[in-house]
Design a protein around this motif. Structure first.
Motif, PDB file in Angstrom:
ATOM      1  N   SER A   1       0.370 -19.422 -27.193  1.00 26.92           N
ATOM      2  CA  SER A   1       1.101 -18.748 -28.444  1.00 26.92           C
ATOM      3  C   SER A   1       0.629 -17.505 -28.717  1.00 26.92           C
ATOM      4  O   SER A   1       1.582 -16.751 -29.097  1.00 26.92           O
ATOM      5  N   SER A   2      -0.214 -16.948 -28.569  1.00 27.17           N
ATOM      6  CA  SER A   2      -0.955 -15.673 -28.283  1.00 27.17           C
ATOM      7  C   SER A   2      -0.342 -14.674 -27.289  1.00 27.17           C
ATOM      8  O   SER A   2       0.231 -13.463 -27.478  1.00 27.17           O
ATOM      9  N   GLN A   3      -0.086 -15.262 -26.130  1.00 27.69           N
ATOM     10  CA  GLN A   3       0.466 -14.564 -25.254  1.00 27.69           C
ATOM     11  C   GLN A   3       2.025 -14.310 -25.441  1.00 27.69           C
ATOM     12  O   GLN A   3       2.648 -13.269 -25.162  1.00 27.69           O
ATOM     13  N   VAL A   4       2.697 -15.306 -26.160  1.00 27.24           N
ATOM     14  CA  VAL A   4       4.105 -15.124 -26.533  1.00 27.24           C
ATOM     15  C   VAL A   4       4.226 -13.989 -27.472  1.00 27.24           C
ATOM     16  O   VAL A   4       5.266 -13.188 -27.298  1.00 27.24           O
ATOM     17  N   CYS A   5       3.231 -13.665 -28.651  1.00 27.30           N
ATOM     18  CA  CYS A   5       3.105 -12.742 -29.408  1.00 27.30           C
ATOM     19  C   CYS A   5       3.075 -11.402 -28.626  1.00 27.30           C
ATOM     20  O   CYS A   5       3.404 -10.285 -28.678  1.00 27.30           O
ATOM     21  N   GLY A   6       2.087 -11.428 -27.312  1.00 30.27           N
ATOM     22  CA  GLY A   6       1.411 -10.401 -26.675  1.00 30.27           C
ATOM     23  C   GLY A   6       2.567  -9.983 -25.663  1.00 30.27           C
ATOM     24  O   GLY A   6       2.544  -8.830 -25.004  1.00 30.27           O
ATOM     25  N   GLN A   7       3.870 -10.507 -25.569  1.00 29.87           N
ATOM     26  CA  GLN A   7       4.801  -9.910 -24.789  1.00 29.87           C
ATOM     27  C   GLN A   7       5.322  -8.469 -25.390  1.00 29.87           C
ATOM     28  O   GLN A   7       5.658  -7.594 -24.642  1.00 29.87           O
ATOM     29  N   CYS A   8       5.193  -8.366 -26.837  1.00 33.03           N
ATOM     30  CA  CYS A   8       5.600  -7.277 -27.538  1.00 33.03           C
ATOM     31  C   CYS A   8       4.466  -6.623 -28.388  1.00 33.03           C
ATOM     32  O   CYS A   8       4.489  -5.263 -28.570  1.00 33.03           O
ATOM     33  N   HIS A   9       3.534  -7.319 -28.875  1.00 31.55           N
ATOM     34  CA  HIS A   9       2.412  -6.758 -29.435  1.00 31.55           C
ATOM     35  C   HIS A   9       1.322  -6.144 -28.525  1.00 31.55           C
ATOM     36  O   HIS A   9       0.211  -6.793 -28.285  1.00 31.55           O
ATOM     37  N   VAL A  10       1.622  -5.399 -27.962  1.00 30.20           N
ATOM     38  CA  VAL A  10       0.756  -4.924 -26.618  1.00 30.20           C
ATOM     39  C   VAL A  10       1.269  -3.472 -26.385  1.00 30.20           C
ATOM     40  O   VAL A  10       2.217  -2.951 -26.604  1.00 30.20           O
ATOM     41  N   THR A  11       0.267  -2.828 -25.627  1.00 33.20           N
ATOM     42  CA  THR A  11       0.696  -1.384 -25.181  1.00 33.20           C
ATOM     43  C   THR A  11       1.414  -1.337 -23.850  1.00 33.20           C
ATOM     44  O   THR A  11       1.242  -2.473 -22.941  1.00 33.20           O
ATOM     45  N   TYR A  12       2.203  -0.330 -23.689  1.00 34.31           N
ATOM     46  CA  TYR A  12       3.056  -0.500 -22.498  1.00 34.31           C
ATOM     47  C   TYR A  12       3.413   1.009 -22.132  1.00 34.31           C
ATOM     48  O   TYR A  12       3.128   1.939 -22.671  1.00 34.31           O
ATOM     49  N   TYR A  13       4.175   1.161 -20.934  1.00 32.23           N
ATOM     50  CA  TYR A  13       4.776   2.406 -20.605  1.00 32.23           C
ATOM     51  C   TYR A  13       5.852   2.298 -20.007  1.00 32.23           C
ATOM     52  O   TYR A  13       6.292   1.238 -19.442  1.00 32.23           O
ATOM     53  N   PHE A  14       6.848   3.201 -19.776  1.00 33.14           N
ATOM     54  CA  PHE A  14       8.002   3.043 -18.968  1.00 33.14           C
ATOM     55  C   PHE A  14       7.745   3.590 -17.655  1.00 33.14           C
ATOM     56  O   PHE A  14       7.472   4.850 -17.360  1.00 33.14           O
ATOM     57  N   GLN A  15       7.947   2.950 -16.419  1.00 36.48           N
ATOM     58  CA  GLN A  15       7.737   3.108 -15.247  1.00 36.48           C
ATOM     59  C   GLN A  15       8.992   4.086 -14.561  1.00 36.48           C
ATOM     60  O   GLN A  15       9.991   3.563 -14.269  1.00 36.48           O
ATOM     61  N   PRO A  16       8.575   5.239 -14.445  1.00 29.74           N
ATOM     62  CA  PRO A  16       9.407   6.342 -13.972  1.00 29.74           C
ATOM     63  C   PRO A  16      10.158   5.954 -12.547  1.00 29.74           C
ATOM     64  O   PRO A  16      11.366   6.110 -12.551  1.00 29.74           O
ATOM     65  N   GLU A  17       9.354   5.277 -11.719  1.00 30.50           N
ATOM     66  CA  GLU A  17       9.917   4.918 -10.318  1.00 30.50           C
ATOM     67  C   GLU A  17      10.707   3.734 -10.398  1.00 30.50           C
ATOM     68  O   GLU A  17      11.483   3.245  -9.195  1.00 30.50           O
ATOM     69  N   LYS A  18      10.873   3.097 -11.589  1.00 32.33           N
ATOM     70  CA  LYS A  18      11.598   1.854 -11.709  1.00 32.33           C
ATOM     71  C   LYS A  18      12.663   1.990 -12.841  1.00 32.33           C
ATOM     72  O   LYS A  18      12.927   1.219 -13.729  1.00 32.33           O
ATOM     73  N   SER A  19      13.388   3.142 -12.944  1.00 29.68           N
ATOM     74  CA  SER A  19      14.287   3.346 -13.861  1.00 29.68           C
ATOM     75  C   SER A  19      13.833   3.252 -15.381  1.00 29.68           C
ATOM     76  O   SER A  19      14.554   2.942 -16.346  1.00 29.68           O
ATOM     77  N   ASN A  20      12.527   3.463 -15.501  1.00 30.28           N
ATOM     78  CA  ASN A  20      11.886   3.538 -16.793  1.00 30.28           C
ATOM     79  C   ASN A  20      11.970   2.096 -17.362  1.00 30.28           C
ATOM     80  O   ASN A  20      12.046   1.692 -18.503  1.00 30.28           O
ATOM     81  N   ALA A  21      11.739   1.139 -16.466  1.00 32.02           N
ATOM     82  CA  ALA A  21      11.664  -0.449 -17.046  1.00 32.02           C
ATOM     83  C   ALA A  21       9.876  -0.473 -17.674  1.00 32.02           C
ATOM     84  O   ALA A  21       9.340   0.503 -17.281  1.00 32.02           O
ATOM     85  N   VAL A  22      10.135  -1.239 -18.469  1.00 34.42           N
ATOM     86  CA  VAL A  22       8.714  -1.628 -19.102  1.00 34.42           C
ATOM     87  C   VAL A  22       7.591  -2.059 -18.084  1.00 34.42           C
ATOM     88  O   VAL A  22       7.699  -3.189 -17.418  1.00 34.42           O
ATOM     89  N   ASN A  23       6.579  -1.774 -18.208  1.00 36.59           N
ATOM     90  CA  ASN A  23       5.438  -1.825 -17.624  1.00 36.59           C
ATOM     91  C   ASN A  23       4.080  -1.975 -18.231  1.00 36.59           C
ATOM     92  O   ASN A  23       3.870  -1.113 -19.334  1.00 36.59           O
ATOM     93  N   ILE A  24       3.219  -3.166 -18.133  1.00 39.28           N
ATOM     94  CA  ILE A  24       2.035  -3.229 -18.845  1.00 39.28           C
ATOM     95  C   ILE A  24       0.971  -2.850 -17.817  1.00 39.28           C
ATOM     96  O   ILE A  24       0.887  -3.517 -17.023  1.00 39.28           O
ATOM     97  N   PRO A  25       0.064  -1.734 -18.284  1.00 39.70           N
ATOM     98  CA  PRO A  25      -0.760  -0.982 -17.309  1.00 39.70           C
ATOM     99  C   PRO A  25      -2.161  -1.778 -17.147  1.00 39.70           C
ATOM    100  O   PRO A  25      -3.192  -1.101 -17.376  1.00 39.70           O
ATOM    101  N   TRP A  26      -2.160  -3.014 -16.657  1.00 43.35           N
ATOM    102  CA  TRP A  26      -3.230  -3.918 -16.887  1.00 43.35           C
ATOM    103  C   TRP A  26      -3.731  -4.107 -15.210  1.00 43.35           C
ATOM    104  O   TRP A  26      -4.738  -5.026 -14.943  1.00 43.35           O
ATOM    105  N   ILE A  27      -3.619  -3.382 -14.269  1.00 46.23           N
ATOM    106  CA  ILE A  27      -4.041  -3.695 -12.943  1.00 46.23           C
ATOM    107  C   ILE A  27      -5.580  -3.853 -12.788  1.00 46.23           C
ATOM    108  O   ILE A  27      -5.955  -4.412 -12.148  1.00 46.23           O
ATOM    109  N   PHE A  28      -6.244  -2.910 -13.642  1.00 48.05           N
ATOM    110  CA  PHE A  28      -7.508  -2.787 -13.654  1.00 48.05           C
ATOM    111  C   PHE A  28      -8.315  -3.647 -14.579  1.00 48.05           C
ATOM    112  O   PHE A  28      -9.424  -4.042 -14.595  1.00 48.05           O
TER     113      PHE A  28
END
Length: 444
Positions: free
Chosen positions: A172-199
C-alpha cells in the motif's frame, strides 16, 4: 445440493456483492471529500529566498503547498510552471501528467513510456478527465492494489523491493510511492519519468547517481551551479523510519480503516492527517495524542529553524559565486565551491520539498540539514578566499522581503508570464480540455 442450500449460497453471494458495492460507494465518497482539503500556502511568498534558490527553474515562478487529490489536474494545469503546454516555449512535456490522473497511466500503456513522454503537455491533456482515480492504485475494476506506473515498478526492483513480494502494508505504501517520491525527467528517453534509485533511495545515493551521470535539472543563473531538484521524497523518508520498520505504512496513518453508519468496515479514501486516526491507529504505541502532537510540533519547529539557517547561507553562497564569475574566475577556479553548493542545496531541498519530513523521518531530515550546513559553509570559505585574491569589493547581499521583490531580483517578468498563462487557459483549456482542468466536479 438441495434448494435451501442453493438459496442460502445465493443470499450470501448477493450480500457480499452488496457489501462490495457499498464499500466502493463509500470509497468514492471519500475520494470526493478530498476536495475539502482545498487550502494551500504560497511557499514563495512565505519564504521569498526560495525564489532565488530556485532561480533558473520553473519553481521560481510559482510553488504552492499541495491540496487534496481532487485538485491534481486543476492545479498542474493552472500553475505557472506548466506555462502554455508547448515544448517550443520551454514548457514541460506530457510526463508532467504522470502522477495526476489514471489517464496518464492508460496513455502510457497505449503509447509506451517514451511515446507518452514525447507528447507535449497539451497533446496529452484530452485523456486527463479524472484526478487521481481508482485505476491509479487498483487493478482495473477490482479493489486489489496495483502498481501500474512502469517507472515505479522499475524503481522498487532497483531497491530489491518487488511489489509482488511485499506485505500488504508495504504494498500500500508502494502504491502511494508511485507519486510521493522524488524523480527526474530522463533526457535520453524523451523526458520520461525516472526514479533515480540505482545506488539506493537515500539522499546520498541519489546524489551519487546524479553526479555519476553529471545530471542537472537547471543551472542557477547567478552562481552557475548545476542543480538537481528534489521532488517530494516521502516514500524514501518513510522507508527508513521506525514506522516502516514496524510495517506501519501510508494507508495506516492517512487512510485509516473506518466503520460506516450501517456497520460496514472500509478504507477511507479521504486522505487526512494521521492525527485524525489516533485512537484507531496510533494509540497502540503512543500513549497520548497531546504528547504526540507536541513532539511532532517540536520536530517541525526545529527543522524549520535549521532550514532557515541553511537557506540564508545558500543565498549568500549563490551571490558570492556570482561575484566570483564577475571578477573573471573560471570554472576550474570555482568547481570545488560550486559542487559544494550543489550538494548542500540538494540535501536542503530533499528535506524541504518533502510533504512532512517532521512526521515521516525527522531524525534523517535534521542530519541532512546538518550536512548541508557544513557543505555550504565550506563553499563560502572557498569563495571568500577566491574573492579576496581577486580583490573583490564588499558584496551587497539582497534582502528579499516578498516574492515579488525576489522575482524581480532574478529578472522574472511575472506580468508577462501571468498574462500568457491566462490567455492559454481561456483560449485553449476552457474551450478544448476536459472539465477536470478547471473544476473539481468529477466522477471516478
Amino acid at each position: 445440493m438441495n434448494t435451501t442450500s442453493i438459496f442460502l449460497l445465493g443470499l450470501i453471494s448477493f450480500s457480499a456483492m452488496a457489501n462490495d458495492n457499498n464499500r466502493v460507494e463509500l470509497a468514492r465518497q471519500g475520494w470526493k471529500a478530498t476536495a475539502e482539503s482545498n487550502q494551500r500556502v504560497d511557499l514563495l511568498e512565505e519564504r521569498p529566498d526560495l525564489v532565488l534558490l530556485y532561480a533558473g527553474s520553473p519553481y521560481a515562478k510559482e510553488y504552492n503547498s499541495p491540496r487534496g487529490h481532487q485538485f491534481a489536474i486543476m492545479d498542474v494545469t493552472n500553475v505557472l510552471r506548466t506555462g502554455s503546454g508547448s515544448k517550443a516555449q520551454g514548457d514541460p512535456g506530457a510526463s508532467c501528467w504522470s502522477c495526476k490522473a489514471p489517464g496518464a497511466v492508460h496513455l502510457t500503456q497505449t503509447l509506451g513510456e517514451q511515446g507518452f513522454a514525447s507528447k507535449t503537455f497539451a497533446e496529452a491533456a484530452y485523456a486527463m478527465d479524472v484526478s487521481v482515480g481508482c485505476d491509479d492504485c487498483h487493478q482495473q475494476g477490482t479493489a486489489a492494489l496495483d502498481l501500474p506506473r512502469v517507472h515505479a515498478k522499475n524503481a522498487m526492483n532497483k531497491i530489491h523491493m518487488p511489489f509482488e513480494k511485499q506485505t500488504l502494508a508495504v504494498k500500500s505504501s508502494q502504491v502511494c510511492g508511485q507519486c510521493h517520491v522524488t524523480y527526474y525527467f530522463q533526457p535520453e528517453k524523451s523526458n520520461a519519468v525516472n526514479i533515480p534509485w540505482i545506488f539506493g533511495n537515500d539522499a546520498d545515493n541519489i546524489e551519487k547517481y546524479y553526479d555519476t551521470r553529471r545530471f542537472f535539472d537547471f543551472v542557477h543563473p547567478i552562481s552557475g551551479v548545476p542543480l538537481a531538484k528534489a521532488r517530494h521524497p516521502e516514500f524514501e523518508q518513510w522507508s527508513r523510519s521506525i514506522h516502516a520498520q514496524s510495517e506501519i505504512g501510508c494507508v495506516d496513518c492517512h487512510m485509516a480503516e473506518t466503520t460506516s453508519k450501517d456497520g460496514n468496515s472500509f478504507t477511507s479514501h479521504k486522505i487526512t492527517s494521521s492525527f485524525n486516526n489516533f485512537d484507531t491507529k496510533c494509540s497502540g504505541c503512543h500513549e497520548s495524542a497531546a504528547d504526540l502532537n507536541k513532539q511532532i510540533a517540536s520536530n517541525k519547529r526545529e527543522l524549520d529553524n535549521k532550514r532557515t539557517v541553511v537557506e540564508k547561507l545558500l543565498v549568500k553562497a549563490h551571490i558570492e559565486a556570482g561575484a566570483a564569475w564577475d571578477h573573471g574566475q573560471k570554472w576550474s577556479d570555482l568547481e570545488s565551491a560550486l559542487m559544494d553548493i550543489r550538494h548542500a542545496q540538494w540535501r536542503w531541498d530533499y528535506v524541504v520539498s518533502s510533504h512532512g519530513s517532521h512526521a515521516h523521518n525527522s531524525k534523517e531530515a535534521m542530519q541532512l540539514l546538518d550536512v548541508a550546513q557544513n557543505q555550504v559553509v565550506m563553499a563560502r570559505a572557498k569563495l571568500a578566499k577566491i574573492l579576496k585574491n581577486a580583490n573583490a569589493a564588499e558584496i551587497n547581499y539582497p534582502v528579499l522581503k516578498s516574492k515579488a521583490e525576489a522575482q524581480a531580483f532574478v529578472e522574472l517578468n511575472m506580468e508577462q508570464l501571468k498574462a500568457e498563462k491566462q490567455q492559454f487557459l481561456q483560449d485553449v483549456v476552457k474551450k478544448n480540455w476536459p472539465s477536470a482542468s478547471y473544476t473539481i466536479d468529477q466522477t471516478p
